[in-house]
Design an enzyme around this catalytic site. Sequence first.
Site: not given
Ligand SMILES: O=C[C@H](O)COP(=O)(O)O
Length: 306
Positions: A143, A206, A242
Amino acid sequence: MALASNLNLLPDFRLSPRIDQVGVEERAARFTTRSIKADSKLNGLLLVLNMIDLTTLEGKDTPGKVKQLCYKGMHPHDAIPGLPSVAAICVYPSMVKIAKKALEGSGVKVAAVATAFPSGQAPRDVKIRDTKFAVSEGADEIDMVISRGKFHEGEYNFVFDEIAAIKEACGNARLKVILETGELGTYDKVRRASDIAMHAGADFIKTSTGKIQPAATMPVTLVMLEAIRDFYYKTGKMIGMKPAGGISKSKLALHYLVMVKETLGNDWLNNEWFRFGASSLANDVLMQIAKEKTGLYQSANYFSVD
Ligand SMILES: O=C[C@H](O)COP(=O)(O)O
């Protein structure tokens, strides 16, 4: 490597379609009004669980925490039979080896954030090394973040070439390109960044790192889904999506699935082509699955990750 300056056939990214802000926000809101039947709801929840990139991206992450998260990803809840695993565990490059070993044989992928995540403020060779390190440790997916400063300066060829260089460094790992939409400012720019990323070799686009607000929203995701649809019509190539950051409730995740189905169709409704980047969504999904199966709500603690 496909350098933007060498590709005469590339579109002029300044001419990416303009987005009607009112229109896209109204269309996104409409997806939240669809009613979902009880049996479709349970199937939808199981699908959401199977689409999660279960994430921990903290400076205080330890091997112990990552191993626990991997166990959770493989066996979301011991007391509920028949649950799918999550799609991937998403960690910093330093934790890839730990996750890879813990997940061995499970089919759950290891995703690593790289390229000086989350700011992306590092020279290209550092980003390439960061990526190659994560891949050499066993990452199945990378990513990366785009250089938002360069993007805002209108340096679209720079952004394109950087993505193409990271794609090359990925080897067989799939590349997700994080636009960090909360720093792009307008839907027009989200569309332009999506177009650049897909033409440069992204396997997925993403929304966000999860470190900047606003993170994923339905209208921003819809702009990106429509960019994926247009790219598919033009090239025949499927690109994954994503949304990440701030998606913690099952009800919202189900609205996203309706939006994907109605924008891209059933081919995208699997974890090969759609993921949720989320740290706490799995717990709410498990709570709702238990409720659908037993008619009873368990307390949130019953499902905690740690
Ligand atoms: O890619 C994923 C994010 O860092 C997760 O974010 P979150 O903690 O708001 O679910």
